[in-house]
Design a protein around this motif. Structure first.
Motif, mmCIF file in Angstrom:
data_model
loop_
_atom_site.group_PDB
_atom_site.id
_atom_site.type_symbol
_atom_site.label_atom_id
_atom_site.label_comp_id
_atom_site.label_asym_id
_atom_site.label_seq_id
_atom_site.Cartn_x
_atom_site.Cartn_y
_atom_site.Cartn_z
ATOM 1 N N MET A 1 -19.213 32.241 29.265
ATOM 2 C CA MET A 1 -20.321 31.837 28.181
ATOM 3 C C MET A 1 -20.450 33.154 27.262
ATOM 4 S SD MET A 1 -23.144 29.956 27.658
ATOM 5 C CE MET A 1 -23.255 28.857 28.903
ATOM 6 N N GLU A 3 -22.593 35.398 25.045
ATOM 7 C CA GLU A 3 -24.068 35.688 24.823
ATOM 8 C C GLU A 3 -24.453 36.665 23.720
ATOM 9 O OE1 GLU A 3 -25.199 37.317 28.590
ATOM 10 O OE2 GLU A 3 -24.821 35.529 29.796
ATOM 11 N N PRO A 73 -20.999 28.208 25.402
ATOM 12 C CA PRO A 73 -19.760 28.066 26.085
ATOM 13 C C PRO A 73 -18.541 28.672 25.408
ATOM 14 C CG PRO A 73 -20.747 26.133 26.589
ATOM 15 C CD PRO A 73 -21.403 26.670 25.407
ATOM 16 N N GLU A 74 -17.732 29.376 26.052
ATOM 17 C CA GLU A 74 -16.565 29.983 25.418
ATOM 18 C C GLU A 74 -15.457 28.966 24.896
ATOM 19 O OE1 GLU A 74 -14.597 32.603 28.245
ATOM 20 O OE2 GLU A 74 -16.410 33.849 28.233
ATOM 21 N N HIS A 75 -15.294 27.755 25.706
ATOM 22 C CA HIS A 75 -14.380 26.764 25.115
ATOM 23 C C HIS A 75 -14.981 26.145 23.991
ATOM 24 C CE1 HIS A 75 -17.462 24.445 27.684
ATOM 25 N NE2 HIS A 75 -17.002 23.431 27.080
ATOM 26 N N THR A 76 -16.153 25.837 23.613
ATOM 27 C CA THR A 76 -16.972 25.381 22.551
ATOM 28 C C THR A 76 -16.786 26.065 21.422
ATOM 29 O OG1 THR A 76 -18.684 24.167 23.716
ATOM 30 C CG2 THR A 76 -19.225 24.366 21.625
ATOM 31 N N SER A 135 -23.509 19.660 23.177
ATOM 32 C CA SER A 135 -22.223 20.805 23.476
ATOM 33 C C SER A 135 -22.107 21.914 22.369
ATOM 34 C CB SER A 135 -21.019 20.210 23.810
ATOM 35 O OG SER A 135 -20.502 19.467 23.024
#
Length: 149
Positions: A1, A3, A73-76, A135
């Motif tokens: 995540m 931040e 989220p990092e992947h997003t 998402s």
């Protein structure tokens, strides 16, 4: 995540508006007043507000100027960055190759420009289509401190 800390600048019934408070640009640099990056960062400082849905948070538990930590989220973030940067570039390259095959150098130039515009339009379309996709929206992770009113 991933931040980011921010300050609550407005509270709605189902969301808050958070203004990023992290250092942007070269605010620590001595040459800040003569630097284009520092001046641009100052100009854009008021435009760094983002709407964050409250989800399970009670708006009565929050107050203006609270320090809020939001995250995505990092992947997003990675997928969105790839889309924003690579889709226009891929469209540019593909259209330039097609243009060169059809009309030589002039066709490549026109194709590259058209491909870049097409790629940017596709990114804009995807952004508007997924505007309400949960998402892609940041989450309120925690409130780090309450400021006195």
């Amino acid at each position: 995540m991933v931040e980011q800390q921010g300050r609550v600048v407005a509270i709605e019934a189902d969301a808050i508006w958070v203004e990023a408070t992290g250092q942007q640009g070269c605010h620590g640099c001595v040459a800040r007043s003569g630097c284009g990056t520092g001046l641009l960062s100052d100009y854009l400082a008021g435009k760094s507000r983002i709407r964050v849905d409250l989800n399970s948070w009670n708006p009565r538990d929050l107050s203006l100027n609270d320090k809020a930590v939001i995250g995505i989220p990092e992947h997003t973030l990675t997928a969105a960055a790839m889309l924003v940067y690579l889709l226009p570039l891929a469209c540019l390259m593909l259209a330039a190759l097609v243009g060169e095959a059809l009309a030589g150098e002039r066709g490549a130039i026109i194709g590259a420009a058209g491909g870049l515009v097409l790629g940017a339009a596709l990114v804009h379309w995807h952004s508007r289509r997924n505007r309400t996709n949960p998402s892609y929206t940041p989450l309120l992770l925690r409130i780090e401190s309450h400021q006195p009113d």
